[in-house]
Write an enzyme that holds these catalytic residues in place. Structure first.
Site, PDB file in Angstrom:
ATOM      1  CG  ASP A 150     -16.161  36.619 -44.334  1.00 60.40           C
ATOM      2  OD1 ASP A 150     -17.292  36.380 -44.765  1.00 60.40           O
ATOM      3  OD2 ASP A 150     -15.638  37.745 -44.334  1.00 60.40           O
ATOM      4  CG  ASP A 186     -17.044  40.597 -48.060  1.00 65.34           C
ATOM      5  OD1 ASP A 186     -16.757  39.511 -47.517  1.00 65.34           O
ATOM      6  OD2 ASP A 186     -16.512  40.984 -49.104  1.00 65.34           O
ATOM      7  CG  ASP A 221     -12.665  39.933 -44.762  1.00 63.08           C
ATOM      8  OD1 ASP A 221     -11.515  39.479 -44.817  1.00 63.08           O
ATOM      9  OD2 ASP A 221     -13.448  39.950 -45.716  1.00 63.08           O
TER      10      ASP A 221
END
Lengths: 622, 72
Positions: A519, A515, A322
């Site tokens: 997600d 993080d 990400d």
């Protein structure tokens, strides 16, 4: 050493002395047998008892049975000394094993020595120590220099530096002042802090981490399952093998070849066979390697939720990142305001207010740039459109703040920005009011992290982001990331990962690093989900398989290296132990290996395998 | 429902046997024994009373490995 171990040690010393004395004495026949029975029973009574109970409980084939049969057999053949010695060395091996396991249990718990024992509460001007479990949310606790922060909270009084090394493996101290959030498990170094707790002890970071580490090896790896299955079939197989070795060759010699059967010789070979075959080395060293690997990793701030994940991590070939918060700091700064139809400050005020309910880093940076307290009462009818932006009413005026997609959605013409960064287009009262440029800062080690991953043999790196194409591409280029997919909605990220999962080979694993904000679904969809900077983020700790406690991307490569070292040790032990055993079994069957070789093959191999397993603990320099 | 119990057992193979024994006990859906942490995690079938099931688990474990303990 604990009581049990000390008792065994005394028995070993007594038996060993007796054996040496007895072998120097000129004794023969029944006297010799009688006298050798003393050390034999001293050292072996519990094994014999266990073997006997095993037979009663229909659990015949275990190592106690192997040892009992082998030693009784040797004694029956007149090899009193060897029979007793086999039992003695078996016990020495067992003692060593239990000592080594106990020692590494202790080592690992010391590595993770972050459990606070008490919390200080001020009562009538005096400090009182209480059980952290009994502290209610909102209580003010006092943490003196040198003490651990027991519960998560917010500093209400005092300044200090915190040592987070027990949590993150990072030795750089962290400054803290009034209003800062602090997490449990850190050590207060310099000043007295008063902290208002925001969580219960059981929900605090320290409890979550301890829970995770303590339950980590419950998820078993393929190698561990292989060994348990192997041991289940192996021991009976060897027992029948030994029986065949004792009976068949003499019968063949006697009946088919017409020569002396030599029963004694073949029974001796069969007994040697039994001693060699004990599966202890394998059965203990594999879980011990994983345990040590997980322990060593947690000391470096890498929490692995199970040995199966260590196995997957070692096979990782694809790493998908990400962007925000992973490769970049996620600390955005407003770097420009363009094409504004009103005063810059006014536009910023609208933007900050409209985004005030969002937890997105962008909204935080807008609020920071605005610099004044936000009055939420001025904002109404907030509608967040995931991956687009926000529509809200500020002081009754319709305001929309978001990316190009939002502008297209609203059918409003907008001006492209030529600078690299995240662009927040503003619509105030139905007309385009300019855009605010926000740039993110790369993490200090981001570039080295990608380099380290490539050096570690990662075949492909991919970055997924919801951000604009030009921003994403520029960052990917700067970092050396090969593939980049931009302008993705959270659900698109799952799809992208699924696409990648389909493309790769069976043995190549895909890791997703994020993080933990937005997600979680991707973290759980990937072969292995790595959450970073997860201190304090419960969602990430839950969803990920591996948690990096600080937010240094260099730790990704480190985690993979730790996993590889651990798996290498596991395989070394499997091949070494099985290899030596098979060689010795063949030599034993051929009559080349005697009882002493057999003892080495059993105890020696186990000691070496255990020592090798403990190596997995040392991962600091990887 | 899942519950974690502290156990005491001396060898890794014995721990594997305990796991097997616990798994085969009526009322137990799944069980894992973590030898290194000396813990047994038992998942019970719905509607089972952990206390009574665990008595059976202990009995079965004692059968396969005399020298073990589960702290209930």
């Amino acid at each position: 050493m604990n009581k049990k171990q000390k008792k065994v040690l005394i028995r070993i010393i007594v038996a060993a002395t007796l054996i040496v004395v007895l072998s120097l004495m000129p004794i023969e026949g029944y006297v010799k047998f009688g006298l050798f029975m003393i050390p034999y029973l001293v050292i072996g009574y519990d094994i014999l008892k266990k073997a006997f109970k095993g037979i009663l409980n229909k659990q015949v084939f275990d190592e106690n049975f192997l040892m009992a049969v082998a030693t009784i057999g040797a004694i029956a053949l007149g090899d009193y000394k060897e029979g007793t010695a086999v039992m003695l060395f078996y016990q020495i091996g067992e003692l060593f094993q239990s000592y080594a396991v106990g020692k590494s249990r202790k080592n690992i718990s010391e590595l993770m020595d972050i459990r606070p024992d008490y919390a200080n509460i001020e009562k009538d001007g005096k400090l009182e120590k209480v059980d952290p479990d009994e502290v209610e949310i909102g209580t003010v606790i006092v943490v003196q220099p040198g003490e651990k922060i027991p519960i998560d909270g917010i500093v209400t009084e005092g300044n200090s530096t915190l040592n987070t090394s027990a949590l993150t493996g990072e030795s750089l101290p962290r400054q803290t002042a009034v209003g800062d959030e602090v997490i449990s498990g850190c050590i207060n170094m310099t000043g007295v802090l008063k902290i208002q707790t925001t969580k219960e002890f059981g929900e605090s970071t320290v409890s979550k981490i301890l829970d995770l580490v303590e339950n980590s090896s419950s998820k078993k790896s393929k190698s561990e399952n292989f060994i348990s299955k192997f041991a289940k079939y192996y021991t009976p197989a060897v027992c029948y093998g030994a029986l065949a070795l004792a009976i068949l060759p003499p019968l063949v010699r006697m009946l088919a070849m017409g020569i002396a059967p030599e029963w004694g010789e073949w029974i001796y070979r069969a007994l040697t066979f039994l001693v060699i075959s004990c599966p202890c080395a394998l059965v203990i060293s594999i879980p011990l390697s994983f345990f040590a690997g997980i322990g060593g990793a947690s000391n470096q701030g890498v929490l692995v939720k199970g040995s199966n994940y260590l196995e997957t991590l070692a096979q990782t070939k694809y790493v998908v990142f990400d962007k925000t918060g992973t490769m970049t700091q996620g600390v955005f700064e407003v770097s420009g305001i363009h094409h504004s139809k009103m005063e810059n400050e006014k536009l910023l005020e609208y933007a900050a207010l409209a985004e005030s309910s969002s937890g997105h880093p962008i909204s935080k940076s807008l609020q920071k740039a605005y610099g004044k307290p936000i009055d939420r009462n001025r904002v109404t009818d907030v509608e967040e459109i995931s991956g687009n932006g926000v529509i809200a009413k500020v002081d009754g005026i319709a305001v929309a703040a978001g990316n190009a997609k939002l502008m297209k959605r609203l059918g409003i013409e907008y001006k492209e920005c030529h600078h690299v960064g995240t662009v927040v287009h503003m619509v105030v009262d139905g007309t385009y009011a300019g855009h605010i440029l926000i740039s993110d800062i790369l993490k200090p080690h981001a570039k080295e992290a990608i380099h380290a991953l490539k050096k570690a043999g990662i075949s492909k790196t991919v970055m997924l982001t919801g951000d604009a194409k030009n921003v994403a591409e520029q960052i990917a280029k700067e970092l050396g990331i090969e593939e980049v997919c931009s302008e993705l909605l959270p659900s698109d990220k799952v799809e992208k990962v699924e696409e990648l999962l389909k493309k790769k080979g069976e043995k190549e694993k895909l890791a997703f690093v994020g993080d933990g904000i937005n997600d979680a679904p991707v973290l759980s969809r990937a072969d292995i989900g790595i959450a970073m900077g997860a201190l304090g983020s419960d969602a990430a700790i839950e969803a990920a398989d591996v948690v990096l406690m600080d937010d240094d991307p260099l730790k990704i490569a480190k985690a993979i290296k730790i996993a590889r070292k651990c798996i290498r040790i596991v395989y070394e032990n499997i091949y070494f132990a099985i290899g030596i055993k098979i060689i010795c079994l063949i030599l034993g069957a051929l009559g080349i290996a005697n009882m002493w070789t057999a003892i080495f093959a059993d105890v020696g191999v186990m000691v070496i395998a255990v020592l090798n397993a403990i190596r997995a603990l040392f991962v600091k320099k990887l | 429902m899942k519950k974690t119990y502290k156990i005491d057992v001396d060898c890794a193979n014995c721990a594997n046997k305990m796991e097997e024994a616990a798994k085969n006990t009526a009322g137990v859906k799944d069980a894992t024994v973590n030898f290194m942490a000396l813990k047994m995690i038992v998942e019970f079938e719905d509607g089972q009373e952990p206390k009574t099931v665990m008595q059976e688990v202990l009995k079965n474990c004692k059968k396969v490995e005399d020298d073990c303990e589960i702290f209930l």
